[in-house]
Design an enzyme around this catalytic site. Sequence first.
Site, PDB file in Angstrom:
ATOM      1  CD  GLU A  23      84.736  55.281  25.267  1.00  0.00           C
ATOM      2  OE1 GLU A  23      84.295  54.659  24.274  1.00  0.00           O
ATOM      3  OE2 GLU A  23      84.205  56.318  25.691  1.00  0.00           O
ATOM      4  CG  ASN A 155      82.532  60.551  22.777  1.00  0.00           C
ATOM      5  OD1 ASN A 155      82.565  59.441  22.264  1.00  0.00           O
ATOM      6  ND2 ASN A 155      82.917  60.772  24.025  1.00  0.00           N
ATOM      7  CG  ASP A 205      81.348  58.305  26.431  1.00  0.00           C
ATOM      8  OD1 ASP A 205      82.069  58.118  25.433  1.00  0.00           O
ATOM      9  OD2 ASP A 205      81.819  58.370  27.580  1.00  0.00           O
TER      10      ASP A 205
END
Length: 293
Positions: A23, A155, A205
């Site tokens: 991430e 997010n 995301d």
Amino acid sequence: MSQPRIIEPRLRSLIDTPLKVGESPAWDERTGNLWFVDILAPAIFCLHPGGKLDRYDMPAQVGCLGLCDNGLIVAGLKTGVHLLNPASGKLELLCDPDEGRPDSRLNDGKVGPDGHFWVGTRDEAAIQTGNARLYRVAPDGGVERIIDGDMFTSNGLAWSPDGRRMYHSDSSGLMYQAFDFDVATGRLGPAERLHDFAPDEGRPDGAATDCEGCYWSAGVQAGRLNRFLPDGELFEIYRLPFKGPTMPCFGGPDLKTIYLTSLVTETDGISTPGTLVAFDAPVAGAAVHKFSI
């Protein structure tokens, strides 16, 4: 509304280390380094231009990071917002916005054009209750609660190139929204819901914006990057050979390289590890901001 264009980018693999939940990639134009995290390792990584990969093991799950103007790294851990000194590896607590709430952890975060670190939380309850929040963290450790509740997974933070528009998604709520943004004060205008995601579009995301103001959203579990016009129209789909893209960022000397993290996925009993890849972008990205320590 016309059908989105389908693109299959030519990916370049950048690391051999398998990731659990890769991430938060961030390109540092000062050094050419690319920073990213593995939430569950938990660890922060730095990929140098020559291919050397530094690893900094973390004491708790690490959801995100950002660059500081003094060379430190600001990171959102389950235990709070910390500052990492890459030279010494020392980790120092700046503040704990979430104050140890049960069924919650810091998730996606980015430095905004206001020089503050914006970081949201994920509702970790077995049955989500919508307790997610979005915080604005000042360089002195002061915390403001910007969004509180009615959200599952904060997010997709990103800003328009001029800094006057902020984008934000709710991965579990399957939507993304935009706010007018005051760069001087960090104040938000009313939320404008731009897109509700269909199952084949993936869960929204991590995200990034390009120089044209388009919003690139990782469609996790659908194996694609969704590129939206500033008004929320989906007009390009970048199809990927793995299901779990998590967040893109722009980098390279001309900001025309997309770096993309992913997470481990299972398909028909076959596991595909998370990784870090890159491909050439059609336009340059918007420069990332620095935490004004």
